[in-house]
Scaffold this motif. Structure first.
Motif, short mmCIF file in Angstrom:
data_model
loop_
_atom_site.label_atom_id
_atom_site.label_comp_id
_atom_site.label_asym_id
_atom_site.label_seq_id
_atom_site.Cartn_x
_atom_site.Cartn_y
_atom_site.Cartn_z
N PRO A 44 18.86 -17.56 32.67
CA PRO A 44 19.48 -17.81 31.19
C PRO A 44 19.25 -19.22 30.79
O PRO A 44 18.86 -20.28 31.67
N ALA A 45 18.99 -19.59 29.68
CA ALA A 45 19.35 -20.91 29.06
C ALA A 45 20.57 -21.77 29.64
O ALA A 45 21.66 -20.92 29.65
N VAL A 46 20.29 -23.06 29.65
CA VAL A 46 21.57 -23.72 30.00
C VAL A 46 21.79 -24.73 29.09
O VAL A 46 20.79 -25.69 28.88
N VAL A 47 22.96 -24.97 28.60
CA VAL A 47 23.42 -26.22 27.78
C VAL A 47 24.86 -26.63 28.60
O VAL A 47 25.60 -26.00 29.00
N PHE A 48 24.51 -27.79 28.78
CA PHE A 48 25.66 -28.73 29.52
C PHE A 48 26.73 -29.22 28.49
O PHE A 48 26.25 -29.71 27.37
N ASP A 74 20.07 -28.08 25.98
CA ASP A 74 20.69 -29.42 25.36
C ASP A 74 21.91 -29.88 26.41
O ASP A 74 22.34 -29.30 27.30
N TYR A 75 22.45 -31.05 25.66
CA TYR A 75 23.38 -31.75 26.48
C TYR A 75 24.61 -32.32 25.60
O TYR A 75 24.35 -33.10 24.70
N LEU A 76 25.76 -31.49 25.53
CA LEU A 76 26.88 -31.90 24.58
C LEU A 76 27.79 -32.55 25.16
O LEU A 76 28.05 -32.50 26.39
N LEU A 77 28.30 -33.61 24.71
CA LEU A 77 29.44 -34.31 24.91
C LEU A 77 30.77 -34.02 24.37
O LEU A 77 30.93 -33.67 23.15
N GLY A 131 32.89 -18.17 18.58
CA GLY A 131 32.99 -16.79 18.22
C GLY A 131 32.90 -16.83 16.65
O GLY A 131 32.79 -16.16 15.78
N ARG A 132 32.83 -18.41 16.25
CA ARG A 132 32.56 -18.44 14.69
C ARG A 132 30.93 -18.58 13.99
O ARG A 132 30.63 -18.73 13.18
N ASP A 133 30.42 -18.42 15.39
CA ASP A 133 28.57 -18.59 15.10
C ASP A 133 28.29 -17.21 14.87
O ASP A 133 28.33 -16.55 15.92
N ARG A 181 26.36 -25.61 17.20
CA ARG A 181 25.53 -24.73 16.36
C ARG A 181 24.07 -25.14 16.76
O ARG A 181 23.21 -24.22 16.60
N GLU A 182 23.87 -26.50 16.52
CA GLU A 182 22.45 -27.03 16.86
C GLU A 182 21.75 -26.64 18.28
O GLU A 182 20.72 -26.25 18.37
N ALA A 183 22.68 -26.79 19.31
CA ALA A 183 22.25 -26.26 20.52
C ALA A 183 22.17 -24.68 20.73
O ALA A 183 21.23 -24.28 21.32
N ILE A 184 22.80 -23.98 19.90
CA ILE A 184 22.62 -22.58 20.08
C ILE A 184 21.18 -22.19 19.18
O ILE A 184 20.46 -21.28 19.60
N GLY A 185 20.88 -22.85 18.15
CA GLY A 185 19.83 -22.75 17.48
C GLY A 185 18.58 -23.04 18.45
O GLY A 185 17.43 -22.48 18.19
#
Length: 245
Positions: A84-88, A106-109, A30-32, A118-122
């Motif tokens: 859709p794009a997928v980010v784990f 992307d793959y976030l821990l 929500g902040r992005d 924000r990098e993943a959304i980019g």
């Protein structure tokens, strides 16, 4: 993504069976300013029902969930006409190979940091997968997870079910077969020189391909080139030299 879609912002679906993690994702998204709309689901099954009747630009997926896992849902999403794009988003680094095989962006821990999200959304906005950029592989050491950039890897060597990544600072292990790393990094300038060694062309200092024991020197380390891989190595380096000419 079209200019009108960019102006409208992204529609995001976050899926996690842990309410605190889901609330944190919703708050950070929500902040992005690039995100227009955020929906949440507490299970992959509920998310699938929602996705069958509604369109989202990106789905943020936890992996370990009761019933249908995040990896299972990502497999289903690949069959959508317009997936859709997928980010784990997960607490476990060891699923990274499977995630990127499913073309995850992307793959976030966990815990997720705002700048990393924000990098993943980019990356979603740019329409590219993580493998299109300078990919980062998650590695674990003494319970701490960090990322190693592909551009920092001079060469990789197989060690059983693991691969040791040789970088200027250290040599961490990542749980994946060398063949999988070769497949993912061959287009980024890595070549198999031996059944247990993959090298970065950009960091080869010297070629010694004649004689009875052909080798390459990478970052001052002499590495063997097997007879089986010698023709491929010659061809790759010849092509590289022609491209630089």
């Amino acid at each position: 993504m079209s200019a009108s879609d960019e102006a409208a912002g992204l529609r995001v679906l976050a899926v996690d069976d842990e309410p605190p993690a889901l609330d944190e994702l919703e708050f950070l998204l929500g902040r992005d300013e690039r995100v227009a709309d955020v929906h949440t689901c507490g299970s992959a099954a509920d998310a699938l029902l929602l996705l069958q009747g509604d369109a989202f630009d990106v789905v943020l997926l936890d992996i370990a969930m009761p019933g249908l896992s995040g990896l299972d849902l990502a497999q289903v999403l690949r069959k959508f006409r317009t997936p859709p794009a997928v980010v784990f988003v997960t607490a476990h680094a060891h699923h990274a190979v499977e995630a990127f095989d499913l073309h995850a962006v992307d793959y976030l821990l966990k815990p997720v940091h705002e700048e990393r999200l924000r990098e993943a959304i980019g990356r979603v906005r740019e329409g590219g997968a993580a493998t299109d950029a300078d990919e980062q592989l998650p590695v674990e050491l003494a319970g701490v997870t960090r990322f190693v950039r592909r551009s920092d890897v001079r060469y990789a060597s197989a060690q059983g079910d693991y691969v040791r990544l040789h970088t200027p600072s250290d040599n961490p292990l990542v749980r994946m077969p060398l063949s999988a790393l070769e497949q993912r990094w061959s287009d980024a300038g890595f070549v198999r020189v031996h059944r247990s060694i993959l090298v970065s062309i950009a960091h080869v200092d010297e070629l010694r391909l004649g004689g009875s024991r052909p080798t390459v020197v990478v970052d001052g380390v002499e590495l063997p080139v097997s007879r089986r891989h010698l023709p491929d190595v010659r061809r790759v380096f010849r092509r590289s030299a022609d491209g630089e000419a």
